[in-house]
Design a protein around this motif. Structure first.
Motif, PDB file in Angstrom:
ATOM      1  N   LEU A 149     -10.654   2.288  -2.922  1.00 46.56           N
ATOM      2  CA  LEU A 149      -9.243   2.532  -3.086  1.00 46.56           C
ATOM      3  C   LEU A 149      -8.598   0.962  -3.529  1.00 46.56           C
ATOM      4  CD1 LEU A 149      -7.599   5.045  -0.423  1.00 46.56           C
ATOM      5  CD2 LEU A 149      -8.051   5.187  -3.006  1.00 46.56           C
ATOM      6  N   GLU A 150      -7.250   0.944  -3.470  1.00 50.44           N
ATOM      7  CA  GLU A 150      -7.063  -0.670  -4.342  1.00 50.44           C
ATOM      8  C   GLU A 150      -6.087  -0.599  -3.554  1.00 50.44           C
ATOM      9  OE1 GLU A 150      -7.729  -1.057  -8.612  1.00 50.44           O
ATOM     10  OE2 GLU A 150     -10.150  -1.283  -7.899  1.00 50.44           O
ATOM     11  N   GLY A 151      -5.403  -1.763  -3.455  1.00 54.22           N
ATOM     12  CA  GLY A 151      -3.673  -2.195  -3.265  1.00 54.22           C
ATOM     13  C   GLY A 151      -4.103  -1.296  -1.801  1.00 54.22           C
ATOM     14  N   ASP A 152      -3.574  -2.488  -1.434  1.00 57.73           N
ATOM     15  CA  ASP A 152      -3.374  -2.737   0.211  1.00 57.73           C
ATOM     16  C   ASP A 152      -1.591  -2.388   0.234  1.00 57.73           C
ATOM     17  OD1 ASP A 152      -5.838  -2.570   0.263  1.00 57.73           O
ATOM     18  OD2 ASP A 152      -6.295  -4.802   2.061  1.00 57.73           O
ATOM     19  N   VAL A 153      -1.667  -1.813   1.488  1.00 54.58           N
ATOM     20  CA  VAL A 153      -0.699  -1.554   1.857  1.00 54.58           C
ATOM     21  C   VAL A 153       0.482  -1.621   3.173  1.00 54.58           C
ATOM     22  CG1 VAL A 153       1.492   0.654   1.961  1.00 54.58           C
ATOM     23  CG2 VAL A 153      -0.184   0.659  -0.104  1.00 54.58           C
ATOM     24  N   GLU A 173      -8.746  14.515  -2.881  1.00 51.84           N
ATOM     25  CA  GLU A 173      -9.433  14.621  -3.993  1.00 51.84           C
ATOM     26  C   GLU A 173      -8.528  13.111  -4.435  1.00 51.84           C
ATOM     27  OE1 GLU A 173     -13.365  15.687  -5.883  1.00 51.84           O
ATOM     28  OE2 GLU A 173     -12.348  16.838  -4.732  1.00 51.84           O
ATOM     29  N   ILE A 174      -9.591  12.073  -4.843  1.00 48.55           N
ATOM     30  CA  ILE A 174      -9.707  10.878  -5.009  1.00 48.55           C
ATOM     31  C   ILE A 174     -10.241  10.311  -6.366  1.00 48.55           C
ATOM     32  CG2 ILE A 174      -8.737   9.959  -3.350  1.00 48.55           C
ATOM     33  CD1 ILE A 174     -11.193   8.027  -2.137  1.00 48.55           C
ATOM     34  N   ALA A 175      -9.903   9.223  -7.101  1.00 46.86           N
ATOM     35  CA  ALA A 175     -11.227   8.930  -7.789  1.00 46.86           C
ATOM     36  C   ALA A 175     -10.977   7.221  -6.776  1.00 46.86           C
ATOM     37  CB  ALA A 175     -10.687   9.316  -9.159  1.00 46.86           C
ATOM     38  N   PRO A 176     -12.252   6.075  -7.758  1.00 47.20           N
ATOM     39  CA  PRO A 176     -12.818   4.817  -7.377  1.00 47.20           C
ATOM     40  C   PRO A 176     -11.470   4.362  -8.304  1.00 47.20           C
ATOM     41  CG  PRO A 176     -14.909   5.975  -7.843  1.00 47.20           C
ATOM     42  CD  PRO A 176     -13.474   7.056  -8.115  1.00 47.20           C
ATOM     43  N   GLY A 177     -10.776   3.669  -7.533  1.00 44.58           N
ATOM     44  CA  GLY A 177      -9.696   2.907  -8.149  1.00 44.58           C
ATOM     45  C   GLY A 177      -8.748   3.530  -7.997  1.00 44.58           C
ATOM     46  N   THR A 178      -8.088   4.088  -7.648  1.00 45.22           N
ATOM     47  CA  THR A 178      -7.267   5.190  -6.644  1.00 45.22           C
ATOM     48  C   THR A 178      -5.768   3.984  -6.229  1.00 45.22           C
ATOM     49  OG1 THR A 178      -7.675   7.146  -6.994  1.00 45.22           O
ATOM     50  CG2 THR A 178      -5.338   6.712  -5.744  1.00 45.22           C
ATOM     51  N   GLN A 179      -4.897   3.948  -5.955  1.00 43.72           N
ATOM     52  CA  GLN A 179      -4.108   2.791  -6.205  1.00 43.72           C
ATOM     53  C   GLN A 179      -3.886   3.853  -4.370  1.00 43.72           C
ATOM     54  OE1 GLN A 179      -2.652  -0.108  -6.301  1.00 43.72           O
ATOM     55  NE2 GLN A 179      -4.208  -0.073  -8.072  1.00 43.72           N
ATOM     56  N   VAL A 180      -3.873   2.818  -2.971  1.00 46.34           N
ATOM     57  CA  VAL A 180      -3.070   3.123  -1.788  1.00 46.34           C
ATOM     58  C   VAL A 180      -1.904   3.994  -2.023  1.00 46.34           C
ATOM     59  CG1 VAL A 180      -2.629   2.992   0.406  1.00 46.34           C
ATOM     60  CG2 VAL A 180      -4.856   1.825   0.175  1.00 46.34           C
ATOM     61  N   GLU A 181      -1.184   3.542  -2.377  1.00 51.48           N
ATOM     62  CA  GLU A 181       0.774   4.361  -2.409  1.00 51.48           C
ATOM     63  C   GLU A 181       0.224   4.872  -3.587  1.00 51.48           C
ATOM     64  OE1 GLU A 181       4.681   1.801  -4.075  1.00 51.48           O
ATOM     65  OE2 GLU A 181       2.737   1.043  -4.381  1.00 51.48           O
ATOM     66  N   ALA A 182      -0.705   5.436  -4.201  1.00 46.22           N
ATOM     67  CA  ALA A 182      -0.384   6.809  -5.206  1.00 46.22           C
ATOM     68  C   ALA A 182      -0.613   7.590  -4.031  1.00 46.22           C
ATOM     69  CB  ALA A 182      -1.322   6.538  -6.448  1.00 46.22           C
ATOM     70  N   VAL A 183      -1.841   7.634  -3.143  1.00 48.37           N
ATOM     71  CA  VAL A 183      -2.248   8.545  -1.627  1.00 48.37           C
ATOM     72  C   VAL A 183      -1.388   9.323  -1.627  1.00 48.37           C
ATOM     73  CG1 VAL A 183      -4.143   8.846  -0.526  1.00 48.37           C
ATOM     74  CG2 VAL A 183      -4.583   7.710  -2.075  1.00 48.37           C
ATOM     75  N   LEU A 184      -0.397   7.786  -0.271  1.00 49.42           N
ATOM     76  CA  LEU A 184       0.720   8.353   0.331  1.00 49.42           C
ATOM     77  C   LEU A 184       1.602   8.800  -0.250  1.00 49.42           C
ATOM     78  CD1 LEU A 184       0.709   4.874   1.757  1.00 49.42           C
ATOM     79  CD2 LEU A 184      -0.273   6.594   3.080  1.00 49.42           C
ATOM     80  N   ALA A 185       1.445   8.926  -1.702  1.00 54.15           N
ATOM     81  CA  ALA A 185       2.824   9.253  -2.348  1.00 54.15           C
ATOM     82  C   ALA A 185       2.794  10.820  -2.686  1.00 54.15           C
ATOM     83  CB  ALA A 185       2.893   8.995  -3.688  1.00 54.15           C
ATOM     84  N   ARG A 186       1.033  11.156  -2.478  1.00 53.29           N
ATOM     85  CA  ARG A 186       0.509  11.952  -2.831  1.00 53.29           C
ATOM     86  C   ARG A 186       0.880  12.890  -1.523  1.00 53.29           C
ATOM     87  NH1 ARG A 186      -5.370  12.279  -4.749  1.00 53.29           N
ATOM     88  NH2 ARG A 186      -5.230  14.440  -4.400  1.00 53.29           N
ATOM     89  N   MET A 187       0.916  12.512   0.137  1.00 58.59           N
ATOM     90  CA  MET A 187       0.688  13.269   1.150  1.00 58.59           C
ATOM     91  C   MET A 187       2.314  13.192   1.486  1.00 58.59           C
ATOM     92  SD  MET A 187      -2.026  10.272   2.952  1.00 58.59           S
ATOM     93  CE  MET A 187      -4.017  10.484   3.390  1.00 58.59           C
ATOM     94  N   GLN A 188       3.078  12.420   0.863  1.00 58.61           N
ATOM     95  CA  GLN A 188       4.631  12.458   1.178  1.00 58.61           C
ATOM     96  C   GLN A 188       5.010  14.178   0.274  1.00 58.61           C
ATOM     97  OE1 GLN A 188       5.916   8.036   0.079  1.00 58.61           O
ATOM     98  NE2 GLN A 188       6.421   8.349   2.386  1.00 58.61           N
TER      99      GLN A 188
END
Length: 387
Positions: A191-195, A210-225
């Protein structure tokens, strides 16, 4: 004579047409019928691979009876140019038609190597594993803690990260705090872009992502929320009548307590019923996990038992001191805990204590509860003596 020749010619043409029709029918049946593959295989398709080379590999591995028919079928379906790179699981007896669909559909790889990042309550692990297509079970190749300082990165992990068809997933366990999730995501090098800002406690849905290389941490958190918002909204709409809960936010707080109090899935509705009954009767919830959260604020694990002074300390989360629910959730509850909080079992229980099996003994009266506590103390003493 000419009539005889013409008659023979027409006869030959008819026979030829009938024969051609028979060949076509046979080819269609071969293309759409069950294939010869006896055991599932994992077909790896590199970028730039052609359908012709794929057909040869399938023929060599016994997945198709004829590479030529496979190519003709793919061409007729206009899919020859739609081949997708990746690792594709080809099931046993798959028809050529189904195989063409599998290798041209796209999406994530369905077999081969996977890197799974597990975010647990007590540990974070990066696991490199490979799916055995014959058994549909994963074989672990390497494992390490990506959050540990000075950790040695396994070669398997480095090699698999260089492969284009490696699949990446994040598995977040129930009961993990938002701070723990952020710390783990920031440590994952895929992942990229520390939060820095930690999302509200309870707002992240435990699940597999599911994630892809280079996915932003913020984007993963947004999906979880977003996932947790949907789960909570659906459960709130389907809630039981006359619950002592004023809002979805209060339901989330109760669900987080249920989540932390039991690891036995079948017990969640009963545990929820205890707290609902206590809220209805104006009794303090008196639950240790809330006290622990008041000490750690969700930043790590306490790692020891609670002291009497801590049970008496006045914090917003000490449910031995305060009445009602604490001000926030104490972890991120999963779907089952949320559903249990909003649809608890109908019981008269107001007490529970560990029963030595991993579950709990429930009680309606203090006398019953004291008896259950005495049994638990005996079990603890026996275990201590055995050590």
């Amino acid at each position: 004579m000419w009539r005889h020749v013409a008659s023979n010619t027409i006869t030959f043409l008819i026979v030829g047409l009938v024969g051609a029709a028979g060949v076509v029918a046979w080819g269609v049946n071969e293309y759409s019928g069950d294939g010869p593959l006896e055991t599932a295989i994992c077909l790896r398709v590199e970028p730039g691979t052609t359908m012709r080379s794929v057909s040869r590999r399938l023929e060599d591995q016994g997945a198709v009876s004829s590479g030529a028919i496979y190519r003709i079928g793919a061409e007729y379906a206009e899919k020859s140019g739609q081949l997708k790179a990746g690792s594709h699981l080809i099931p046993e007896r798959a028809s050529m038609q189904r195989i063409v669909d599998i290798v041209t559909r796209g999406g994530a790889s369905t077999c081969g190597t996977e890197i799974l990042y597990k975010i647990g309550v007590n540990a974070v692990l990066a696991e490199v594993r490979e799916l055995d297509p014959a058994t549909s079970e994963f074989t672990e190749l390497a494992e390490f803690d990506p959050t540990a300082e000075g950790v040695e990165i396994p070669e398997d992990y480095t090699e698999m990260r260089e492969r284009a068809d490696t699949r990446y997933r994040i598995a977040m366990a129930e009961g993990v705090t938002s701070w723990q999730v952020v710390q783990a995501l920031n440590a994952i090098d895929t992942l990229e872009g520390d939060v820095e800002e930690v999302p509200a406690e309870g707002s992240l849905a435990p699940d597999s992502y599911e994630i892809a290389p280079g996915t932003q941490v913020e984007a993963v958190l947004a999906r979880m929320q977003a996932a947790q918002e949907r789960i909570l909204a659906e459960a709130w709409e389907a809630r039981a009548d006359e619950l002592p809960l004023e809002s979805p936010e209060e339901a989330l707080i109760l669900a987080s307590i249920v989540e932390k109090e039991t690891g036995v899935a079948e017990e969640r509705p009963q545990v929820a019923s205890v707290f609902v009954n206590r809220l209805r009767q104006g009794m303090p919830l008196q639950t240790d996990p809330t006290v622990i959260y008041g000490i750690t604020e969700g930043q790590g694990v306490l790692g020891r038992g609670l002291r009497q002074s801590e049970l008496r300390a006045e914090t917003p989360w000490n449910t031995y001191v305060i009445n009602g629910l604490p001000p926030t959730p104490i972890a991120n509850p999963g779907r089952a805990a949320i559903q249990a909080a909003l649809n608890p079992a109908e019981t008269d229980y107001v007490f529970f204590v560990a029963d030595g099996t991993g579950g709990h003994a429930f009680a309606k009266t203090l006398a019953e509860h004291n008896s259950n506590v005495a049994k638990w103390r005996e079990i603890e003493a026996q275990r201590a003596a055995g050590n």
